[in-house]
Design a protein around this motif. Structure first.
Motif, mmCIF file in Angstrom:
data_model
loop_
_atom_site.group_PDB
_atom_site.id
_atom_site.type_symbol
_atom_site.label_atom_id
_atom_site.label_comp_id
_atom_site.label_asym_id
_atom_site.label_seq_id
_atom_site.Cartn_x
_atom_site.Cartn_y
_atom_site.Cartn_z
ATOM 1 N N TRP A 10 0.820 -1.210 0.000
ATOM 2 C CA TRP A 10 0.000 0.000 0.000
ATOM 3 C C TRP A 10 0.858 1.267 0.000
ATOM 4 C CZ3 TRP A 10 -4.608 -1.046 3.916
ATOM 5 C CH2 TRP A 10 -5.370 -2.118 3.417
ATOM 6 N N LYS A 11 2.175 1.091 0.170
ATOM 7 C CA LYS A 11 3.102 2.240 0.133
ATOM 8 C C LYS A 11 4.102 2.124 -1.011
ATOM 9 C CE LYS A 11 3.361 3.445 5.058
ATOM 10 N NZ LYS A 11 4.296 3.680 6.189
ATOM 11 N N ILE A 12 3.857 1.240 -1.926
ATOM 12 C CA ILE A 12 4.879 0.890 -2.908
ATOM 13 C C ILE A 12 5.328 2.083 -3.758
ATOM 14 C CG2 ILE A 12 3.371 0.196 -4.831
ATOM 15 C CD1 ILE A 12 5.219 -2.304 -5.097
ATOM 16 N N GLN A 13 4.448 3.064 -3.985
ATOM 17 C CA GLN A 13 4.816 4.211 -4.814
ATOM 18 C C GLN A 13 5.296 5.410 -4.002
ATOM 19 O OE1 GLN A 13 2.291 4.933 -8.486
ATOM 20 N NE2 GLN A 13 0.868 3.647 -7.328
ATOM 21 N N ASP A 14 5.391 5.262 -2.692
ATOM 22 C CA ASP A 14 5.874 6.363 -1.863
ATOM 23 C C ASP A 14 7.355 6.587 -2.158
ATOM 24 O OD1 ASP A 14 6.677 8.130 0.087
ATOM 25 O OD2 ASP A 14 5.646 7.110 1.732
ATOM 26 N N PRO A 15 7.721 7.750 -2.708
ATOM 27 C CA PRO A 15 9.111 7.973 -3.124
ATOM 28 C C PRO A 15 10.035 8.368 -1.977
ATOM 29 C CG PRO A 15 7.822 9.926 -3.585
ATOM 30 C CD PRO A 15 6.856 8.903 -3.016
ATOM 31 N N GLN A 16 9.463 8.607 -0.787
ATOM 32 C CA GLN A 16 10.269 9.097 0.322
ATOM 33 C C GLN A 16 11.124 7.980 0.937
ATOM 34 O OE1 GLN A 16 7.720 12.276 2.576
ATOM 35 N NE2 GLN A 16 6.350 10.622 1.976
ATOM 36 N N ILE A 17 12.286 8.354 1.412
ATOM 37 C CA ILE A 17 13.176 7.406 2.085
ATOM 38 C C ILE A 17 13.571 7.996 3.439
ATOM 39 C CG2 ILE A 17 15.364 6.160 1.996
ATOM 40 C CD1 ILE A 17 15.265 6.353 -1.031
ATOM 41 N N PRO A 18 13.193 7.351 4.558
ATOM 42 C CA PRO A 18 12.294 6.204 4.630
ATOM 43 C C PRO A 18 10.868 6.613 4.288
ATOM 44 C CG PRO A 18 12.735 7.024 6.827
ATOM 45 C CD PRO A 18 13.602 7.829 5.908
ATOM 46 N N GLN A 19 10.025 5.624 4.029
ATOM 47 C CA GLN A 19 8.647 5.911 3.651
ATOM 48 C C GLN A 19 7.855 6.465 4.827
ATOM 49 O OE1 GLN A 19 7.711 2.031 1.878
ATOM 50 N NE2 GLN A 19 7.618 3.030 -0.123
ATOM 51 N N SER A 20 6.850 7.261 4.506
ATOM 52 C CA SER A 20 6.080 7.986 5.518
ATOM 53 C C SER A 20 5.299 7.053 6.440
ATOM 54 C CB SER A 20 5.103 8.940 4.840
ATOM 55 O OG SER A 20 4.249 9.546 5.788
ATOM 56 N N ILE A 21 5.227 7.422 7.716
ATOM 57 C CA ILE A 21 4.394 6.679 8.672
ATOM 58 C C ILE A 21 2.947 7.130 8.615
ATOM 59 C CG2 ILE A 21 6.335 6.296 10.232
ATOM 60 C CD1 ILE A 21 5.168 8.536 12.019
ATOM 61 N N TRP A 22 2.676 8.173 7.825
ATOM 62 C CA TRP A 22 1.337 8.773 7.809
ATOM 63 C C TRP A 22 0.498 8.407 6.595
ATOM 64 C CZ3 TRP A 22 0.401 10.503 12.417
ATOM 65 C CH2 TRP A 22 1.417 11.070 13.183
ATOM 66 N N TYR A 23 1.135 8.047 5.491
ATOM 67 C CA TYR A 23 0.399 7.881 4.235
ATOM 68 C C TYR A 23 0.608 6.503 3.607
ATOM 69 C CZ TYR A 23 0.420 12.944 4.723
ATOM 70 O OH TYR A 23 0.295 14.215 5.219
ATOM 71 N N HIS A 24 -0.500 5.960 3.064
ATOM 72 C CA HIS A 24 -0.454 4.785 2.198
ATOM 73 C C HIS A 24 -0.783 5.286 0.796
ATOM 74 C CE1 HIS A 24 0.303 1.517 4.871
ATOM 75 N NE2 HIS A 24 -0.785 1.671 5.588
ATOM 76 N N THR A 25 0.246 5.626 0.045
ATOM 77 C CA THR A 25 0.044 6.274 -1.253
ATOM 78 C C THR A 25 -0.764 5.425 -2.227
ATOM 79 O OG1 THR A 25 2.191 5.381 -1.906
ATOM 80 C CG2 THR A 25 2.137 7.658 -1.131
ATOM 81 N N ASP A 26 -0.755 4.105 -2.044
ATOM 82 C CA ASP A 26 -1.460 3.225 -2.973
ATOM 83 C C ASP A 26 -2.796 2.732 -2.418
ATOM 84 O OD1 ASP A 26 0.749 2.289 -5.272
ATOM 85 O OD2 ASP A 26 1.594 2.972 -3.385
#
Length: 354
Positions: free
Chosen positions: A303-319
């Motif tokens: 559900w976060k596979i397209q999140d470009p941030q490193i590390p990925q956000s704890i707030w958003y599920h981009t997918d």
């Protein structure tokens, strides 16, 4: 004779005036339905978010017992929906609709703080407490993905974000709000029914009650457009799947089975085990079988596979453009010990600002 008539008219006028004043007084001083102390006093109420033009409706859900899960012969049944368990539910209020962007953005974008500053309003104790609640970092993109904003359900948040919103809302309003447990959610969805859906077993009726893959035009829809369930709740089937408190455990019901009536069953979530957690209700992107009252859906790191941030956000599920939530408010406010035991409140990682 004229004097008697005049006196009679004066008396009638006084009586009418007294009746109006009494009526006005009773309206002015009527008990606030949001302040109910007993189940009998519980009524629907509208909660206004302080210093905003936004409000939301809460519906009373009576306490009771029901059988959680699906029977072995239910069509399209999944193995994780059983064995069925008898559950006792305490009374609570539940959001009439899924939380909308209008509500969610106040917290996520500090809109309440900005408005107070612009209007030069002073903060009361509730707002000071709400201001101290952690808020998410700014999203890297528009999380509506151009599907609609005003009146549409908020989506793409993590379970942590949904829980933190509830904490903020609790401080803001002075009433304790949280996510429902799986058991509470299913109880509210069924609304006294034992069929696959709250409207029966026939998915052909689905279009009257839910947005799903075949009728949604590839997008979520504004809340409250379909028919409600018997409790008066809208979009419990479809539109967006809804976060609950539980960690997803495929055989969770087995530990409660055979123990009589279970009170407050919940699979505690722990910060160390992020996936999977549970969402309920199915969404606009699902077929009818996923919208059944007993269906369980597990969250995934995908559900976060397209999140470009490193590390990925704890707030958003981009997918997870198909995931939202609604709030509940238990009549009996849990103690600090109960909140800790069942992990009802959010636990923000130490590096949440990353």
């Amino acid at each position: 004779m004229l004097s008697v008539c005049r006196s009679s008219l004066i008396m009638q006028a006084k009586t009418a005036l007294l009746a109006i004043l009494c009526c006005s007084s009773s309206v002015a001083f009527a008990a606030d339905p949001s302040e109910a102390k007993t189940e009998k006093e519980m009524k629907p109420y509208t909660q206004k978010i302080t210093n905003t033009d936004v409000s939301f409706d809460m519906v009373p859900i009576p306490g009771g017992e029901y059988v959680m899960g699906s029977p072995a012969d239910e069509k399209n049944r999944e193995e994780d929906e059983g064995p069925q368990v008898k559950v006792k539910i305490e009374p609570f209020w539940m959001g009439k609709h899924e939380v909308t962007w209008n509500e969610y953005d106040i917290w996520s974008f500090n809109l309440d703080i900005q408005r107070r500053k612009l209007m030069r309003l002073k903060s009361d104790d509730k707002e000071k407490a709400a201001d101290a609640v952690t808020r998410p970092t700014k999203p890297y993109t528009d999380m509506t993905f151009d599907m609609g904003h005003d009146g549409y359900p908020a989506i793409c948040m993590t379970q942590l974000a949904a829980k933190t919103y509830c904490k903020w809302l609790s401080e803001k309003t002075g009433h304790y709000y949280r996510l429902p447990t799986e058991a509470e959610w299913e109880y509210a969805c069924r609304a006294g029914t034992t069929t696959a859906y709250s409207f029966g077993d026939n998915p052909a009726k689905m279009d009257d009650y839910a947005w799903h893959y075949a009728n949604c035009n590839d997008t979520y829809q504004k809340v409250g457009q379909k028919k409600p369930n018997p409790f008066g709740l809208y979009d419990m089937h479809g539109n967006v799947s809804e976060w609950v408190l539980d960690q997803y455990i495929p055989d969770a019901y087995k530990k409660w089975s055979g123990k009589g009536t279970v009170e407050f069953p919940v699979s505690p979530t722990t910060p160390e085990k992020l996936y999977p957690r549970v969402v309920r209700g199915g969404s606009w992107d699902d077929d009818p079988e996923a919208l059944r009252s007993a269906n369980r859906i597990a969250s995934s790191a995908d559900w976060k596979i397209q999140d470009p941030q490193i590390p990925q956000s704890i707030w958003y599920h981009t997918d997870a453009i198909f995931v939202g939530f609604r709030v509940v408010r238990p009549l009996k406010v849990p103690t600090a010990e109960e909140r800790k035991k069942y992990n009802l409140d959010p636990v923000i990682p130490a590096d949440e600002g990353r």
